[in-house]
Design a protein around this motif. Structure first.
Motif: not given
Length: 300
Positions: A124-126, A231-235, A250-251, A280-285
């Motif tokens: 979703s971030l591409r 890393a912030a996205v992943a957390h 994109r974020v 939601a992005l964290r859950e996607e990762i």
């Protein structure tokens, strides 16, 4: 099975490769990481075996006769390259190995001769993720020690501030003074310009290793560092990037943060919709296949 990773002389890019290297090693494969002579100590800090490409004098691994020579000598079945180490693909071809390319937050999908391209950035971030396979991102910042002060619970919501541009400290301090948060800043008072006032809610520390600090934070403010942004996205943390890059833009477009001036710092904490998008992005990762799950494709 033998697997060779080709790393450019960038700690951030090496650390994107490390989770895959660890997954391969714990699965019982023989893993080595090749790099420039000046980068060998950095490679050794990962716990992996380093290959010193003696003849190399550049930093991008765009071309490397030494890499090709080592591949022909060691005969790995798979060669994994960072996007800035395209010589890895050429070396894989010379050694009749499977060529794999790994993309990070600072890369864009592009045409490649690699057999397989993996991407740690969630789809979703591409803007264009066709032809690549997503793999779960595991933030890695090298060896760290948990600071003693981190063992005490913060009295307020914590924001990690990470800046290379010292001119940005003043505007950030002005913006945070009116927000009920703890702004964590790894810098000494001499890092700030003359006349800069440090508000009472800014905590100055010697070091603030993201690997230890991010799980305790409510948000992140930075100046465009792609590794910290991912890393912030992943957390699942909302973020404010004071410098616009392709990834941080994109974020922001995904609704999980902002790109703009320090004055938007209050918005990062106050906007529930932004926090929900970050989660939601964290859950996607988290739902993407882990490195060990894609091993079958690398070791076919």
């Amino acid at each position: 099975m033998r697997v060779l990773l080709a790393a450019p002389s960038s700690p951030a890019r090496l650390r994107t490769l490390v989770p895959l290297a660890w997954a391969l090693r714990t699965a019982g494969h023989d893993v080595k990481i090749a790099g420039r002579p000046s980068f060998v100590e950095e490679i050794l800090s990962t716990g992996c075996v380093a290959v010193d490409l003696e003849e190399s004098d550049g930093e991008t691994l765009a071309e490397s006769a030494a890499l090709v020579e080592f591949v022909k000598l060691w005969r790995p079945e798979v060669v994994v390259s960072d996007a800035l180490a395209p010589a890895g693909t050429a070396a894989a071809r010379a050694g009749e190995a499977v060529a794999v390319r790994l993309l990070g937050a600072g890369d864009e999908p592009s045409t490649s001769d690699a057999d397989t391209t993996f991407d740690v950035v969630p789809p979703s971030l591409r803007d264009n993720s066709s032809g690549v396979r997503a793999v779960r991102h595991v933030p890695h910042f090298g060896p760290v020690v948990v600071p003693n002060w981190l063992r005490r619970k913060a009295r307020r919501a914590r924001i990690l501030l990470s800046l290379d541009d010292t001119s940005l400290f003043g505007p950030v301090f002005d913006a945070v003074a009116a927000v009920d948060v703890e702004l964590l800043c790894a810098a000494g008072a001499d890092a700030f310009g003359p006349g800069t006032t440090v508000p009472a809610n800014v905590k100055l520390v010697d070091v603030a290793p993201p690997a230890a600090v991010l799980p305790t934070c409510a948000a992140v403010v930075h100046d465009g560092d792609p590794a910290l942004a991912l890393a912030a996205v992943a957390h699942g943390l909302p973020q404010l990037s004071l410098t616009g890059t392709a990834f941080t833009t994109r974020v922001a477009e995904a609704g999980a943060g902002f790109v703009g001036a320090a004055g938007r710092l209050a918005d990062v904490m106050a906007d529930d919709a932004v926090r929900a998008k970050a989660v939601a992005l964290r859950e996607e990762i988290a739902a993407l296949p882990a490195a060990h799950a894609v091993l079958a494709e690398l070791t076919r």
